[in-house]
Motif scaffolding. Sequence first.
Motif, mmCIF file in Angstrom:
data_model
loop_
_atom_site.group_PDB
_atom_site.id
_atom_site.type_symbol
_atom_site.label_atom_id
_atom_site.label_comp_id
_atom_site.label_asym_id
_atom_site.label_seq_id
_atom_site.Cartn_x
_atom_site.Cartn_y
_atom_site.Cartn_z
ATOM 1 N N THR A 98 0.835 -1.197 0.000
ATOM 2 C CA THR A 98 0.000 0.000 0.000
ATOM 3 C C THR A 98 0.880 1.261 0.000
ATOM 4 O O THR A 98 1.756 1.413 0.865
ATOM 5 N N PRO A 99 0.694 2.163 -0.947
ATOM 6 C CA PRO A 99 1.474 3.426 -0.941
ATOM 7 C C PRO A 99 1.175 4.224 0.326
ATOM 8 O O PRO A 99 0.038 4.248 0.810
ATOM 9 N N ALA A 103 -2.249 5.210 2.354
ATOM 10 C CA ALA A 103 -2.462 4.827 3.749
ATOM 11 C C ALA A 103 -2.672 6.035 4.641
ATOM 12 O O ALA A 103 -3.350 5.953 5.671
ATOM 13 N N ALA A 104 -2.076 7.195 4.267
ATOM 14 C CA ALA A 104 -2.177 8.403 5.100
ATOM 15 C C ALA A 104 -3.617 8.869 5.232
ATOM 16 O O ALA A 104 -3.961 9.576 6.179
ATOM 17 N N LYS A 105 -4.496 8.441 4.273
ATOM 18 C CA LYS A 105 -5.897 8.826 4.363
ATOM 19 C C LYS A 105 -6.584 8.183 5.566
ATOM 20 O O LYS A 105 -7.649 8.617 5.987
ATOM 21 N N PHE A 106 -5.978 7.093 6.066
ATOM 22 C CA PHE A 106 -6.622 6.336 7.137
ATOM 23 C C PHE A 106 -5.850 6.458 8.461
ATOM 24 O O PHE A 106 -6.056 5.637 9.352
ATOM 25 N N ALA A 137 7.181 5.669 11.068
ATOM 26 C CA ALA A 137 6.174 5.141 11.984
ATOM 27 C C ALA A 137 4.943 4.665 11.212
ATOM 28 O O ALA A 137 4.387 3.582 11.476
ATOM 29 N N LEU A 138 4.516 5.490 10.244
ATOM 30 C CA LEU A 138 3.363 5.098 9.444
ATOM 31 C C LEU A 138 3.667 3.837 8.630
ATOM 32 O O LEU A 138 2.850 2.913 8.554
ATOM 33 N N ALA A 139 4.869 3.803 8.005
ATOM 34 C CA ALA A 139 5.224 2.654 7.159
ATOM 35 C C ALA A 139 5.220 1.355 7.947
ATOM 36 O O ALA A 139 4.847 0.285 7.432
ATOM 37 N N TYR A 140 5.659 1.432 9.210
ATOM 38 C CA TYR A 140 5.714 0.221 10.029
ATOM 39 C C TYR A 140 4.327 -0.397 10.178
ATOM 40 O O TYR A 140 4.130 -1.611 9.972
ATOM 41 N N PHE A 141 3.307 0.432 10.481
ATOM 42 C CA PHE A 141 1.960 -0.102 10.692
ATOM 43 C C PHE A 141 1.243 -0.375 9.366
ATOM 44 O O PHE A 141 0.313 -1.176 9.331
#
Length: 515
Positions: A98-99, A103-106, A137-141
Motif C-alpha cells: 500500500t502506498p 495509507a495516510a488517508k486512514f 512510523a506510518l510505514a511500520y503499521f
Amino acid sequence: MTQSQQSDETPRTDETSGDEETTTGHEQAGEPEQAESAAPEAEAPEAEPAVAEAVRPTPSPGTAPSPAAMAPRPGAKPGGKPGAKPGAAVAAPPAHNTPLSEAAKFARVEDDGHVFLIVNGEEHAVGQYPDASKEEALAYFVRKYDDVASQIALLEQRVHAKAPSADMQKTAGHLREQVAEKKIVGDVLALEARLDALNTQIAELVAAEKAEQDALKSADLAAREAIVAEAEEIAGRDPSTVQWKASSTRMNELFETWKAAQKNGIRLGRGTEDGLWKRFRAARTIFDRHRRAYFSQLDTDNASAKQAKESLIQQAEALSTSTDWGHTAGEYRRLMDEWKASKRASRKDDDALWARFRAAQDKFFTARKATNEAIDEEYGANLVVKEALLVEARQLLPIKNLAAAKKSLQSIRDRWEEAGKVPRADMGRIEAGIREVEDAVKAADDAHWERTNPETQARTNSALSQLEATIAALQEDLNAAEKAGDAKRIAAAKEALSARQQWMDMLQKSARDFS
C-alpha cells in the motif's frame, strides 16, 4: 496476528542481545512500570503511560530501525499458527504494498511516533514507533496492514481454487480478530468486507465438500452393503447345489474387496461399519460351516461308495476265469447294473475302481471271444451246407402245390438239423432265411384249411339261403310299392335290396373259393 507475533516482529537494536525483545503495547498500557523495566534504563526512551499499544523498540540514540529489521521474520507464514500447513498447494499471491500516500488517508501520526487509525471519522490508537520519523512510523503499521491483506488474498486464492476447507474458517476468524484489533493502518473496512465475502464463500465450500463427502459415503455404504448382501446370498444357498470351488473363490474376492474398501474408502461411522462387518463375518462363518459339513459328508459318501464298488470288483474278479459263457455273461450284466446304480466315489478313486472292474470283465469276455472264434472256424463248413439248403428252400416260393411244398420243406429241415451249428455272426441271418420259407408254407396251409373246413362251408350255405329269402321278400315289397306309387317305400325297398344283394355277392364268392 497474535500479540506474540507482533512482539516478534518488533525491530531490535544493535546493542540488545538476540534474546531480548520489546514488550507489546498492551503490556505497556496496562503495566507501565514493567514495560519500562523491560529494557536497560540508560537506553529506554521516555514513554507516555496514556498511549495504548505503544511499540517499544530499543534503537541506538539517533538511529532508526533498518528495513530488514522491520520485515517479517523468515519462515513466518501469513495467517494461522506459525508452521501450519496450507490446505492446498496454491501459488502465493503478489505481495500487498500500500502506498504511504494512500495509507495516510486512514491515519494520523504524532511527532512522538504515536499512530492513530481513522475509521469512519473515529480515531483508534494503533501504537507508538518512537525515535523515528512520521513516515517511518506510518510505514511500520502499513506493513502490518499489508501483511494482513496478503493473508486475506492468499485465503481468497485458496477458496477460489476450491482447496480443502479444513482450516479456512479458523484462518478467516484469526484474520478478522487482527482486523478488529485495529493495530494496523489501511482501509480496514475494505478488509472486513472481503472477510465477510470470504465467510460466505467458505460456508458454501464447506457445504459443497460435505455434500461430496455425503455422496462418497453413500456410494461407499452401498458398495459395502452390496458385498455383505452377496456374501449372505452365497451363504444362504442349499449346500447340495453349491459349486464350492467357484463360491469359495468368490467369497475370498469379497473379503479382499471389503478390506480394500475399509482401507481406502470413506469412514462410515463405527456403528455402521461394525454392523456391516458383523453381518459379513456371520455370512462367511455360515458358508465355511456348510462347506466343512458338505465335504465331511462327501468323504463319508466316498468311503461308502468305494466299499460298495470294492465288493462288486471282487465278484467280477471271481467270475473272470469262468467258462460258463452264457451264465457268466448274465452275471456280468447284473454286476454292471449294480455298478451304475451305486454312488460315485471321488473322481480319483472312482477311476481306479472302474479300471479294476473293467479289467475283470475284459478278461472274461476276451477268453469267451477267443473260444467263439475257434468254434466259428470249426462251424464254417456247416455254414456252406446251410447256405445251399436256404437257396433250395426259397425256390419253393411262391407256393403252387401245397402238398409238394410241405414235403420238400420237411426234407430240407431234416438236412438242416443234420448240418449242425454255424458261426455266431451268421446264425441270425441263416435262421431268419429258413424261417421266412416256413412261415410262407404255414400261411398257405392255414388258408387251405379255411377253404376246406366243413363247418365254414355249412355256415356259408345257411347264410346264402337266408339271404336269398330276404332278397325275395324285399323284391315283393318293391313291386307293391311301385304299383302303389309310394315313392318313399320304393326308395327304402331299393336301398335294402341293394345292401342284401352285395352281401349275396360276397357269400357266393366265398363259396366258390372253398370249392
